[in-house]
Design an enzyme around this catalytic site. Structure first.
Site, PDB file in Angstrom:
ATOM      1  N   VAL A  60      -4.276  -9.728   2.894  1.00 56.15           N
ATOM      2  CA  VAL A  60      -3.921 -10.124   1.608  1.00 56.15           C
ATOM      3  C   VAL A  60      -3.576 -11.780   1.328  1.00 56.15           C
ATOM      4  CG1 VAL A  60      -1.226  -9.739   1.161  1.00 56.15           C
ATOM      5  CG2 VAL A  60      -2.829  -9.488  -0.822  1.00 56.15           C
ATOM      6  N   TYR A  61      -3.540 -12.366   2.388  1.00 58.76           N
ATOM      7  CA  TYR A  61      -3.088 -13.812   2.204  1.00 58.76           C
ATOM      8  C   TYR A  61      -4.308 -14.439   1.714  1.00 58.76           C
ATOM      9  CZ  TYR A  61       1.270 -12.790   4.851  1.00 58.76           C
ATOM     10  OH  TYR A  61       2.648 -12.511   5.153  1.00 58.76           O
ATOM     11  N   SER A  62      -4.389 -15.167   0.684  1.00 60.65           N
ATOM     12  CA  SER A  62      -5.515 -15.675   0.010  1.00 60.65           C
ATOM     13  C   SER A  62      -6.718 -14.822   0.313  1.00 60.65           C
ATOM     14  CB  SER A  62      -6.158 -17.184   0.966  1.00 60.65           C
ATOM     15  OG  SER A  62      -5.131 -18.082   0.627  1.00 60.65           O
ATOM     16  N   LEU A  63      -6.463 -13.766  -0.095  1.00 62.10           N
ATOM     17  CA  LEU A  63      -7.532 -12.476  -0.038  1.00 62.10           C
ATOM     18  C   LEU A  63      -8.693 -12.705   1.061  1.00 62.10           C
ATOM     19  CD1 LEU A  63      -8.273 -12.271  -3.872  1.00 62.10           C
ATOM     20  CD2 LEU A  63      -6.723 -10.695  -2.460  1.00 62.10           C
ATOM     21  N   GLY A  64      -8.015 -12.833   2.380  1.00 61.74           N
ATOM     22  CA  GLY A  64      -8.742 -12.740   3.588  1.00 61.74           C
ATOM     23  C   GLY A  64      -9.197 -14.080   3.900  1.00 61.74           C
TER      24      GLY A  64
END
Length: 326
Positions: A60-64
């Site tokens: 999920v961090y910066s959506l990948g």
């Protein structure tokens, strides 16, 4: 750098883990303080130079985007067999059905997508980011076991939940002959110690490694009250975790400053030194947006507090409401 076993495993990890929530794309995610690729690579390279071999990220961090940046940098700067790479699953990756959670469908889909972004065939540690209240734990544990048996993860871990939930998950796994959790990435620092009530004793008893996040309380433990950064002014999650108890927590922060001055050392050494000396803590997960953040965290491994110092830091603590389990 010192190294230790990750709980009751043979896996060697550095006493500091570099977290990757600060690497990504500030224009496409909730956190506007994260670093783009060029700046991120500089920090990752420096961490490797300092002997850090343990790196943590999440889908999920910066959506990948964090996984992409970290995976590419590690491929360029390190040998895969010499590093320990962790990522996480649970949080929302897209809007709509099956866009988040710990169902078999979500886990099987997300592990493949994470591996593709990281540019590797496997992760060393696959962590469930939170508890899924909408999926039977039996379904989750069997899916994680199958991920391990497929060679896509070497070990599994968990993050932020109630102790009874964590214990239940490991019991279900043991009962069925499935892979058990070897680590717990929980919220723990000098101004948030609620995990000491149940989670720490349980993990110590079961030889489960602790890899705490927010070890410096997102900077609250080391910054002057008047000091501001892009993160402190824009990170609403940080504010929700610590603003309500700021007045009560200040007595502990003052003592961190006092001991740093007494020993002519950094505040990071005091705050991280306290955490590193706690039983079962293998490697705090530190976030970094500057080279100095990585360097000061690595240096803290060599700093030791006396028992009296630890008690002095702990004495002003008052109970806090639970933060991080949801």
């Amino acid at each position: 750098m010192e190294y230790t076993k990750l709980g009751n495993t043979g896996l060697d990890v550095s006493r500091i883990c570099l977290g990757s929530m600060s690497f990504g794309d500030p224009d496409s995610w909730i956190h506007k303080w994260v670093l783009k690729e060029e700046e991120s690579r500089t920090l990752i390279k420096r961490a490797l130079e300092l002997g850090i071999n343990f790196f943590d990220t999440a889908n999920v961090y910066s959506l990948g985007r964090s996984e992409e940046i970290l995976g590419k940098a590690l491929k360029d700067f390190a040998k895969r067999d010499e590093i320990v790479l962790a990522t996480k699953v649970h949080q929302k990756m897209f809007t709509g059905p099956n866009g988040q959670g710990l169902s078999r469908k979500a886990i099987m889909t997300q592990i493949d997508q994470s591996l593709k972004r990281l540019g590797t065939d496997y992760v060393d540690l696959y962590i469930i980011h939170r508890w899924d209240y909408h999926t039977p734990i039996e379904e989750t544990m069997e899916a994680l076991h199958d991920v391990v048996k497929a060679g896509k993860a070497r070990y599994i871990g968990a993050s932020s939940m109630y102790t009874f939930q964590f214990q239940k998950a490991n019991y279900i796994a043991e009962k069925n002959g499935w892979t058990k959790f070897v680590s717990m990435q929980n919220h723990l620092n000098l101004i948030y110690r609620e995990e000491e009530r149940e989670m720490l004793p349980y993990c110590t008893d079961q030889k489960i490694a602790l890899t705490p996040y927010s070890p410096l309380a997102s900077g609250r433990l080391i910054h002057e009250k008047t000091e501001t950064t892009k993160r402190t002014t824009t990170d609403e999650i940080l504010k929700s975790k610590y603003d309500e108890t700021a007045e009560k927590d200040q007595a502990i922060i003052d003592r961190v400053f006092e001991l740093a001055e007494k020993y002519e050392t950094s505040r990071v050494n005091i705050a991280l030194g306290w955490l590193l000396q706690k039983e079962s803590v293998a490697a705090p997960v530190i976030g970094a947006t500057k080279l100095s953040h990585v360097e000061s965290a690595a240096a803290a491994v060599d700093f030791k507090l006396t028992l009296d110092d630890q008690t002095y830091l702990e004495n002003p603590y008052v109970p806090h409401k639970i933060v991080g389990h949801f």
